[in-house]
Design a protein around this motif. Structure first.
Motif, PDB file in Angstrom:
ATOM      1  N   ALA A 249       0.835  -1.203   0.000  1.00  0.00           N
ATOM      2  CA  ALA A 249       0.000   0.000   0.000  1.00  0.00           C
ATOM      3  C   ALA A 249       0.871   1.256   0.000  1.00  0.00           C
ATOM      4  N   ALA A 250       1.977   1.193   0.770  1.00  0.00           N
ATOM      5  CA  ALA A 250       2.874   2.353   0.835  1.00  0.00           C
ATOM      6  C   ALA A 250       3.442   2.662  -0.546  1.00  0.00           C
ATOM      7  N   ALA A 251       3.848   1.618  -1.262  1.00  0.00           N
ATOM      8  CA  ALA A 251       4.400   1.822  -2.601  1.00  0.00           C
ATOM      9  C   ALA A 251       3.335   2.392  -3.535  1.00  0.00           C
ATOM     10  N   GLN A 252       2.082   1.947  -3.345  1.00  0.00           N
ATOM     11  CA  GLN A 252       0.990   2.481  -4.171  1.00  0.00           C
ATOM     12  C   GLN A 252       0.819   3.982  -3.891  1.00  0.00           C
ATOM     13  N   GLU A 253       0.878   4.343  -2.608  1.00  0.00           N
ATOM     14  CA  GLU A 253       0.783   5.771  -2.277  1.00  0.00           C
ATOM     15  C   GLU A 253       1.954   6.538  -2.884  1.00  0.00           C
ATOM     16  N   GLY A 254       3.128   5.903  -2.846  1.00  0.00           N
ATOM     17  CA  GLY A 254       4.320   6.506  -3.442  1.00  0.00           C
ATOM     18  C   GLY A 254       4.115   6.731  -4.929  1.00  0.00           C
ATOM     19  N   LYS A 255       3.476   5.760  -5.562  1.00  0.00           N
ATOM     20  CA  LYS A 255       3.224   5.865  -7.003  1.00  0.00           C
ATOM     21  C   LYS A 255       2.341   7.084  -7.291  1.00  0.00           C
ATOM     22  N   ASP A 256       1.309   7.283  -6.440  1.00  0.00           N
ATOM     23  CA  ASP A 256       0.430   8.447  -6.624  1.00  0.00           C
ATOM     24  C   ASP A 256       1.197   9.748  -6.371  1.00  0.00           C
ATOM     25  N   LEU A 257       2.034   9.717  -5.322  1.00  0.00           N
ATOM     26  CA  LEU A 257       2.828  10.915  -5.016  1.00  0.00           C
ATOM     27  C   LEU A 257       3.766  11.261  -6.170  1.00  0.00           C
ATOM     28  N   PHE A 258       4.283  10.223  -6.822  1.00  0.00           N
ATOM     29  CA  PHE A 258       5.213  10.432  -7.938  1.00  0.00           C
ATOM     30  C   PHE A 258       4.561  11.296  -9.012  1.00  0.00           C
ATOM     31  N   LYS A 259       3.235  11.125  -9.173  1.00  0.00           N
ATOM     32  CA  LYS A 259       2.489  11.980 -10.125  1.00  0.00           C
ATOM     33  C   LYS A 259       2.248  13.358  -9.512  1.00  0.00           C
ATOM     34  N   ASP A 260       1.694  13.321  -8.267  1.00  0.00           N
ATOM     35  CA  ASP A 260       1.264  14.576  -7.624  1.00  0.00           C
ATOM     36  C   ASP A 260       2.418  15.549  -7.400  1.00  0.00           C
ATOM     37  N   LYS A 261       3.597  15.021  -7.096  1.00  0.00           N
ATOM     38  CA  LYS A 261       4.737  15.890  -6.775  1.00  0.00           C
ATOM     39  C   LYS A 261       5.517  16.302  -8.023  1.00  0.00           C
ATOM     40  N   CYS A 263       7.123  14.621 -10.098  1.00  0.00           N
ATOM     41  CA  CYS A 263       8.353  13.885 -10.410  1.00  0.00           C
ATOM     42  C   CYS A 263       8.335  13.461 -11.881  1.00  0.00           C
ATOM     43  N   MET A 264       7.111  13.166 -12.355  1.00  0.00           N
ATOM     44  CA  MET A 264       6.982  12.669 -13.726  1.00  0.00           C
ATOM     45  C   MET A 264       7.261  13.735 -14.772  1.00  0.00           C
ATOM     46  N   GLY A 265       7.282  15.005 -14.325  1.00  0.00           N
ATOM     47  CA  GLY A 265       7.602  16.072 -15.259  1.00  0.00           C
ATOM     48  C   GLY A 265       9.008  15.912 -15.822  1.00  0.00           C
ATOM     49  N   CYS A 266       9.869  15.268 -15.056  1.00  0.00           N
ATOM     50  CA  CYS A 266      11.257  15.083 -15.498  1.00  0.00           C
ATOM     51  C   CYS A 266      11.636  13.616 -15.668  1.00  0.00           C
ATOM     52  N   SER A 272      10.488   6.248 -22.926  1.00  0.00           N
ATOM     53  CA  SER A 272       9.781   7.528 -23.071  1.00  0.00           C
ATOM     54  C   SER A 272      10.651   8.542 -23.784  1.00  0.00           C
ATOM     55  N   PRO A 273      10.008   9.498 -24.498  1.00  0.00           N
ATOM     56  CA  PRO A 273      10.832  10.543 -25.113  1.00  0.00           C
ATOM     57  C   PRO A 273      11.404  11.514 -24.072  1.00  0.00           C
ATOM     58  N   ILE A 274      10.846  11.488 -22.831  1.00  0.00           N
ATOM     59  CA  ILE A 274      11.338  12.400 -21.794  1.00  0.00           C
ATOM     60  C   ILE A 274      12.704  11.934 -21.291  1.00  0.00           C
ATOM     61  N   GLN A 275      13.687  12.792 -21.437  1.00  0.00           N
ATOM     62  CA  GLN A 275      15.032  12.405 -20.996  1.00  0.00           C
ATOM     63  C   GLN A 275      15.706  13.532 -20.231  1.00  0.00           C
TER      64      GLN A 275
END
Ligand code: HEC
Ligand SMILES: [Cu+2]
Length: 350
Positions: A249-261, A263-266, A272-275
Motif C-alpha cells: 500500500a505504501a508503494a501504491q501511495e508513493g506511485k500516486d505521489l510520484f504523479k502529484d509531486k 516527479c513525472m515532469g522530469c 519515453s521521449p522524456i530524458q
C-alpha cells in the motif's frame, strides 16, 4: 650532512607511499588491469611506450655517469678542458636516427590501434546504444530495443557494443578505465566508441571532463552479464509495464505521489521521449543512488528531500513541491520496488 639525511628520509617515505597508495583504489577502475578489447589494446601500447622510454632513460643515465666520471677535472689539472665534440657528424647522425626509429616503433602500432578502435563498419549488426551525458548523470537508450535506462549500462560479455555519445549541456567525457579509453560527449556532434568486456562484472565509470559543481560525482557503472542474461534483461525491460500496481500500500501511495509531486515532469518510468532526468524503470536495481551513494532507503529519502546535500548543483533541486519525511518514505518504497529484471549481480563491489 645531517639535514641531507633528513631530506633523503622524507623522499624515501614519499616514494614508498607512492607505490603503496598506487595499490589502493577500486576494483575494475584501473586502466592497468584491462578487462576488455580496447583496454587491452591501450595496455599493449602503454607497455611498449614504457619499455622504450625506460630503455632511453637508462642509456642516457649510463652515458651521463660515464661522462661525469671520465671527464672530471682531476687534482693538478687546473686548466683541464676535455676534448670538445660539438658538430661531430657521427654522433649527431646517431642521436638523430635512433630517436626517429624509436618514435616510429611507437607511432606505427599506435596509428594502427587508433584506426582499429575507430572502425565501426559492423556497427549495424551489433548492439547500439545512444549515450547522453548530462550534468551530472548518464542516459542510455538501447535504440534497437526501445529500452532506456540511466546510470547503469548493461552489456553482454564478449560482444562489441557501439556507443553513440552526445551531451545535452556541456562537454562530458565517458570513461570506463578497465574497458576502454576516454571519449568526449559533445553537444554538436556524435562520437562513437566500441565497448567490450571479457568477463562478467561491474566496471566503474567516471566523467573525465570537468563539467560543473558535481563533476567528480558523475559516476556510472557498466554491468557486463553473460549474453543469455543480457537477452533476459532486455526482454524484462521491454515487458515492464509502468502502470503495474505495486504490491504494498505504501508503494501504491508513493506511485500516486510520484504523479502529484511532479516527479513525472522530469523522470520517465518505461521507455519515453522524456530524458530530462534519469530514467527510473530499473531504479530498484541501481548499483548506486545518483551514481555515487549507497541505494539504501535512508539515502533515497534524503535524496528526495534534499538532493543538494548529496550532489551540489544538480538539476533536480528546487524544481518540485517540498516533500515531507513520510512522503519521501512512500516515494522511496515505490521507487525501490521498480525491478523489472533480476540479472544484476548480487555481489556488487561498493
Ligand atoms: C526538474 C526535473 C526533476 C524533477 C521535477 C524531479 N527530479 Fe529527480 N532527478 C532529476 C535529475 C536531473 C536527476 C539527476 C541528478 C544527478 O545525478 O545529477 C534526478 C535524480 C533523481 C534520483 C536518482 C536517480 C538515479 O538514477 O540514481 C531519484 C531517485 C529522483 N531523482 C527522484 C525524484 C522524485 C521522487 C521526484 C519527485 C518528488 C523527482 N525526482 C523530481 C530531475 C528531477
Ligand atoms: Cu560530466
Amino acid at each position: 650532512m645531517k639535514g641531507w639525511m633528513g631530506k633523503l628520509k622524507v623522499f624515501s617515505l614519499l616514494g614508498f607511499l607512492t607505490f603503496a597508495l598506487a595499490g589502493c583504489g577500486k576494483e575494475n577502475l584501473s586502466a592497468l588491469m584491462p578487462k576488455g578489447y580496447s583496454a587491452h589494446t591501450s595496455m599493449k601500447l602503454i607497455i611498449l611506450t614504457a619499455v622504450i622510454m625506460t630503455f632511453v632513460f637508462l642509456v642516457v643515465m649510463v652515458v651521463y655517469v660515464i661522462v661525469l666520471l671520465r671527464f672530471r677535472k682531476k687534482k693538478g689539472q687546473e686548466d683541464y678542458i676535455p676534448k670538445q665534440v660539438e658538430g661531430h657528424v657521427g654522433l649527431e647522425t646517431v642521436w638523430t636516427i635512433i630517436p626517429i626509429i624509436l618514435l616510429l616503433v611507437i607511432a606505427i602500432p599506435t596509428t594502427i590501434a587508433t584506426f582499429d578502435l575507430a572502425d565501426d563498419a559492423d556497427a549495424s549488426k551489433q548492439i547500439n546504444v545512444d549515450v547522453t551525458g548530462n550534468q551530472f548523470w548518464w542516459h542510455f537508450n538501447y535504440t534497437g530495443d526501445k529500452v532506456q535506462t540511466s546510470q547503469d549500462l548493461y552489456i553482454p560479455t564478449g560482444k562489441t557494443v557501439y556507443l553513440h555519445l552526445k551531451s545535452s549541456d556541456v562537454i562530458h567525457s565517458f570513461w570506463v578505465p578497465a574497458l576502454a579509453g576516454k571519449i568526449d560527449a559533445n553537444t554538436e556532434n556524435t562520437n562513437t566508441m566500441k565497448l567490450q568486456a571479457d568477463e562478467e562484472g561491474v566496471y566503474w565509470g567516471k566523467c573525465a571532463e570537468f563539467c560543473g559543481d558535481s563533476h567528480s560525482l558523475m559516476d556510472f557503472k557498466v554491468i557486463a552479464v553473460s549474453p543469455d542474461k543480457y537477452d533476459k534483461w532486455i526482454k524484462d525491460m521491454k515487458n515492464f509495464k509502468p502502470d503495474q500496481k505495486p504490491e504494498t500500500a505504501a508503494a501504491q501511495e508513493g506511485k500516486d505521489l510520484f504523479k502529484d509531486k511532479n516527479c513525472m515532469g522530469c523522470h520517465a518510468i518505461g521507455s519515453s521521449p522524456i530524458q530530462t532526468a534519469p530514467n527510473l524503470t530499473d531504479f530498484g536495481n541501481r548499483t548506486k543512488l545518483a551514481g555515487v551513494k549507497e541505494p539504501t532507503k535512508e539515502n533515497i529519502m534524503k535524496w528526495i528531500q534534499d538532493p543538494e546535500s548529496m550532489k551540489p548543483g544538480n538539476k533536480m533541486t528546487g524544481k518540485y513541491p517540498s516533500v515531507s519525511k513520510d512522503e519521501a518514505e512512500k516515494l522511496a518504497e515505490y521507487l525501490m520496488q521498480l525491478k523489472p529484471s533480476d540479472v544484476t549481480p548480487k555481489s556488487v563491489s561498493k
